[in-house]
Design a protein around this motif. Structure first.
Motif, PDB file in Angstrom:
ATOM      1  N   UNK A 230       0.822  -1.208   0.000  1.00 29.83           N
ATOM      2  CA  UNK A 230       0.000   0.000   0.000  1.00 29.83           C
ATOM      3  C   UNK A 230       0.863   1.269   0.000  1.00 29.83           C
ATOM      4  N   UNK A 231       1.974   1.234   0.738  1.00 23.66           N
ATOM      5  CA  UNK A 231       2.874   2.389   0.764  1.00 23.66           C
ATOM      6  C   UNK A 231       3.434   2.684  -0.620  1.00 23.66           C
ATOM      7  N   UNK A 232       3.591   1.653  -1.427  1.00 28.47           N
ATOM      8  CA  UNK A 232       4.198   1.826  -2.747  1.00 28.47           C
ATOM      9  C   UNK A 232       3.307   2.631  -3.692  1.00 28.47           C
ATOM     10  N   UNK A 233       2.008   2.624  -3.459  1.00 28.75           N
ATOM     11  CA  UNK A 233       1.083   3.252  -4.413  1.00 28.75           C
ATOM     12  C   UNK A 233       1.383   4.740  -4.594  1.00 28.75           C
ATOM     13  N   UNK A 234       1.316   5.569  -3.546  1.00 33.52           N
ATOM     14  CA  UNK A 234       1.612   6.998  -3.755  1.00 33.52           C
ATOM     15  C   UNK A 234       3.083   7.254  -4.057  1.00 33.52           C
ATOM     16  N   UNK A 235       3.990   6.493  -3.425  1.00 36.32           N
ATOM     17  CA  UNK A 235       5.419   6.720  -3.631  1.00 36.32           C
ATOM     18  C   UNK A 235       5.805   6.488  -5.088  1.00 36.32           C
ATOM     19  N   UNK A 236       5.389   5.356  -5.638  1.00 35.18           N
ATOM     20  CA  UNK A 236       5.808   5.006  -6.996  1.00 35.18           C
ATOM     21  C   UNK A 236       5.045   5.782  -8.055  1.00 35.18           C
ATOM     22  N   UNK A 237       3.782   6.082  -7.810  1.00 34.68           N
ATOM     23  CA  UNK A 237       3.050   6.951  -8.732  1.00 34.68           C
ATOM     24  C   UNK A 237       3.682   8.344  -8.759  1.00 34.68           C
ATOM     25  N   UNK A 238       4.031   8.837  -7.574  1.00 32.42           N
ATOM     26  CA  UNK A 238       4.657  10.158  -7.498  1.00 32.42           C
ATOM     27  C   UNK A 238       6.005  10.191  -8.185  1.00 32.42           C
ATOM     28  N   UNK A 239       6.813   9.150  -7.960  1.00 30.84           N
ATOM     29  CA  UNK A 239       8.130   9.092  -8.579  1.00 30.84           C
ATOM     30  C   UNK A 239       8.010   8.967 -10.096  1.00 30.84           C
ATOM     31  N   UNK A 240       7.016   8.198 -10.554  1.00 32.35           N
ATOM     32  CA  UNK A 240       6.778   8.086 -11.989  1.00 32.35           C
ATOM     33  C   UNK A 240       6.404   9.424 -12.603  1.00 32.35           C
ATOM     34  N   UNK A 241       5.592  10.194 -11.882  1.00 28.62           N
ATOM     35  CA  UNK A 241       5.197  11.517 -12.363  1.00 28.62           C
ATOM     36  C   UNK A 241       6.400  12.441 -12.456  1.00 28.62           C
ATOM     37  N   UNK A 242       7.274  12.390 -11.429  1.00 34.68           N
ATOM     38  CA  UNK A 242       8.485  13.218 -11.437  1.00 34.68           C
ATOM     39  C   UNK A 242       9.358  12.874 -12.644  1.00 34.68           C
ATOM     40  N   UNK A 243       9.538  11.590 -12.917  1.00 30.13           N
ATOM     41  CA  UNK A 243      10.349  11.168 -14.056  1.00 30.13           C
ATOM     42  C   UNK A 243       9.739  11.624 -15.375  1.00 30.13           C
ATOM     43  N   UNK A 244       8.414  11.565 -15.471  1.00 27.50           N
ATOM     44  CA  UNK A 244       7.741  12.028 -16.698  1.00 27.50           C
ATOM     45  C   UNK A 244       7.972  13.523 -16.905  1.00 27.50           C
ATOM     46  N   UNK A 245       7.868  14.293 -15.822  1.00 26.61           N
ATOM     47  CA  UNK A 245       8.084  15.737 -15.915  1.00 26.61           C
ATOM     48  C   UNK A 245       9.525  16.028 -16.325  1.00 26.61           C
ATOM     49  N   UNK A 246      10.493  15.309 -15.734  1.00 25.42           N
ATOM     50  CA  UNK A 246      11.899  15.505 -16.092  1.00 25.42           C
ATOM     51  C   UNK A 246      12.149  15.149 -17.555  1.00 25.42           C
ATOM     52  N   UNK A 247      11.523  14.078 -18.005  1.00 23.07           N
ATOM     53  CA  UNK A 247      11.708  13.640 -19.395  1.00 23.07           C
ATOM     54  C   UNK A 247      11.177  14.689 -20.365  1.00 23.07           C
ATOM     55  N   UNK A 248       9.981  15.200 -20.081  1.00 26.25           N
ATOM     56  CA  UNK A 248       9.384  16.224 -20.950  1.00 26.25           C
ATOM     57  C   UNK A 248      10.232  17.491 -20.937  1.00 26.25           C
ATOM     58  N   UNK A 249      10.753  17.857 -19.758  1.00 25.68           N
ATOM     59  CA  UNK A 249      11.579  19.053 -19.656  1.00 25.68           C
ATOM     60  C   UNK A 249      12.872  18.910 -20.457  1.00 25.68           C
ATOM     61  N   UNK A 250      13.447  17.702 -20.496  1.00 25.02           N
ATOM     62  CA  UNK A 250      14.718  17.497 -21.186  1.00 25.02           C
ATOM     63  C   UNK A 250      14.552  17.176 -22.668  1.00 25.02           C
ATOM     64  N   UNK A 251      13.522  16.404 -22.984  1.00 29.28           N
ATOM     65  CA  UNK A 251      13.369  15.904 -24.360  1.00 29.28           C
ATOM     66  C   UNK A 251      12.163  16.486 -25.064  1.00 29.28           C
ATOM     67  N   UNK A 252      11.133  16.807 -24.295  1.00 37.51           N
ATOM     68  CA  UNK A 252       9.898  17.265 -24.901  1.00 37.51           C
ATOM     69  C   UNK A 252       8.924  16.120 -25.077  1.00 37.51           C
ATOM     70  N   UNK A 253       7.803  16.407 -25.696  1.00 36.95           N
ATOM     71  CA  UNK A 253       6.774  15.392 -25.904  1.00 36.95           C
ATOM     72  C   UNK A 253       7.071  14.573 -27.161  1.00 36.95           C
ATOM     73  N   UNK A 254       8.256  14.020 -27.212  1.00 39.21           N
ATOM     74  CA  UNK A 254       8.664  13.232 -28.374  1.00 39.21           C
ATOM     75  C   UNK A 254       9.074  11.839 -27.915  1.00 39.21           C
ATOM     76  N   UNK A 255       8.637  10.836 -28.662  1.00 37.48           N
ATOM     77  CA  UNK A 255       8.964   9.455 -28.378  1.00 37.48           C
ATOM     78  C   UNK A 255       8.810   8.663 -29.670  1.00 37.48           C
ATOM     79  N   UNK A 256       9.798   7.871 -29.995  1.00 36.03           N
ATOM     80  CA  UNK A 256       9.741   7.095 -31.234  1.00 36.03           C
ATOM     81  C   UNK A 256       8.729   5.961 -31.101  1.00 36.03           C
TER      82      UNK A 256
END
Length: 318
Positions: A230-256
Motif C-alpha cells: 500500500x505504501x508503494x502506491x503513492x510513492x511510486x506513482x509520485x516518482x513516476x510523475x516526477x520522471x515524466x516531468x523531467x523527461x518532458x523538460x529534457x526531451x519534450x513530448x517526443x517518443x519514437x
C-alpha cells in the motif's frame, strides 16, 4: 526485426521488475545485472523514464488485487468499514511522508555517490543478514510463546499452532501486536515510513526495508508485506510523475514508435507478473518466514561482487 528484439528485451525487463519489486530482494540489484546483458537501444533519457514508469504496471497490480480493501466507496462496505478504509489510507499517507522528504532532498546526491555495483552488493548482503537474524529471533520467540501457551489475540485465535499442520496463525497472533492492516496506528505507520527511507540506498529494497521495519515495530509478516504494497502506491506513482516531468523538460513530448512499444510492453508485463508475484509472496509467508529471501540476497550480493570484480566494472564511490 529490430523492434521485435527491443520488445523482447522490454518483456524480459518487465518480468524482472514484476518479480523483484514486491519480493524483498532489491529490484535495483537485479536491474544492474540485467543491464549488463540486456541493453535497450534507446536514449539515456528514455531509459531513465522507462525503468521508473514500468513500475506503474506493478502498482496497478496492487490496486487490482486489493481494490475492495482499498476502496472507501465500495457499496459492499458499511459505514464503519468505510471509515476504516479511510483510516488505512491516512496511515499510508503518514507512512509516505518520511520517504517523500528524504527522497526529495537526497535522491540526486545518493544516485551520484551510491548508485554503483559495490553499494548494491553490500546492501544486498547486509539486509540479507538482517532478515536471517530477525527471523531467527522470531522463531526463538515463537517457540517460547507456544511452549508457554501464551493467549492469542485477534481473528487468528481459532487457528492451531505451528507444528500442528497449519499456517501457524496462533503463534503469529501471540507474537505480533498488529495482525491486521486496519490496526496500524500512526506511530507504527510513521516508523515504517522511516524504515522506507533506507531504500534510497540502491540494493536495500524498498519492500525489504519496510517489511523489516514493520516486523520490528510489531506487525505480523502478512501485515508488514501488505502495508508495504500500500505504501508503494503513492510513492511510486509520485516518482513516476516526477520522471515524466523531467523527461518532458529534457526531451519534450517526443517518443519514437519503438520507444512507445517498449514502454507499453514493459508496463503490461510488469502488471501481469506483479499479480503472480504478490499472490506468491502472500501465500508463501503464511507458511514460511523471510529467511529464504535473506539467503538469496546474500548469494546475489556475492554474485554481483564476483561478476564486477572479474569484469572490472566496480565504480566505488560514484
Amino acid at each position: 526485426m529490430d523492434i521485435f528484439i527491443e520488445i523482447l528485451k522490454a518483456f524480459f525487463i518487465g518480468v524482472v521488475e514484476g518479480i523483484t519489486e514486491w519480493l524483498p530482494i532489491s529490484s535495483t540489484g537485479h536491474m544492474i545485472l540485467v543491464d549488463e546483458f540486456v541493453k535497450l537501444q534507446v536514449s539515456e533519457e528514455f531509459l531513465a523514464l522507462f525503468l521508473v514508469v514500468i513500475q506503474i504496471g506493478a502498482i496497478v497490480a496492487v490496486l487490482a488485487l486489493y481494490f475492495h480493501k482499498l476502496n472507501p466507496f465500495s457499496p459492499k462496505k458499511d459505514a464503519a468499514q468505510k471509515r476504516s478504509t479511510w483510516r488505512l489510507w491516512g496511515m499510508v499517507v503518514v507512512g509516505c511522508i518520511p520517504a517523500a522528504v528524504v527522497g526529495f532532498l537526497l535522491d540526486d546526491w545518493v544516485n551520484e555517490h551510491f548508485y554503483n555495483a559495490f553499494t548494491v552488493a553490500v546492501a544486498l548482503i547486509l539486509y540479507g543478514v538482517v532478515f536471517i537474524v530477525l527471523e531467527w529471533r522470531n522463531r526463538v520467540r515463537e517457540r517460547k510463546v507456544l511452549a508457554e501457551g501464551a493467549p492469542v489475540r485477534g481473528k487468528h485465535a481459532r487457528h492451531a499452532a505451528i507444528g500442528a499442520g497449519n499456517d501457524g496463525d496462533e503463534a503469529e497472533a501471540a507474537l505480533f501486536r498488529i495482525t491486521d492492516t486496519d490496526d496500524i496506528d500512526w506511530k507504527t505507520a510513521l516508523g515504517i515510513g522511516c524504515f522506507q527511507c533506507l531504500a534510497i540506498v540502491p540494493g536495500t529494497s524498498r519492500s525489504g526495508s519496510t517489511i523489516i521495519g514493520g516486523m520490528l515495530l510489531g506487525c505480523s509478516r502478512t501485515v508488514a508485506a501488505e502495508f508495504t504494497f500500500f505504501l508503494a502506491i503513492p510513492i511510486m506513482f509520485g516518482w513516476g510523475l516526477v520522471k515524466c516531468v523531467k523527461y518532458v523538460a529534457e526531451v519534450g513530448l517526443t517518443m519514437t514508435g519503438v520507444e512507445m512499444a517498449v514502454l507499453g510492453v514493459g508496463i503490461v508485463t510488469a502488471f501481469a507478473v506483479s499479480v503472480v508475484a504478490i499472490k506468491f509472496l502472500m501465500g508463501y509467508i503464511k507458511r514460511n518466514d523471510f529467511t529464504a529471501f535473506g539467503i538469496y540476497r546474500i548469494v546475489l550480493g556475492a554474485a554481483v561482487i564476483a561478476y564486477f570484480a572479474i569484469t572490472g566494472g566496480f565504480a566505488i564511490g560514484g
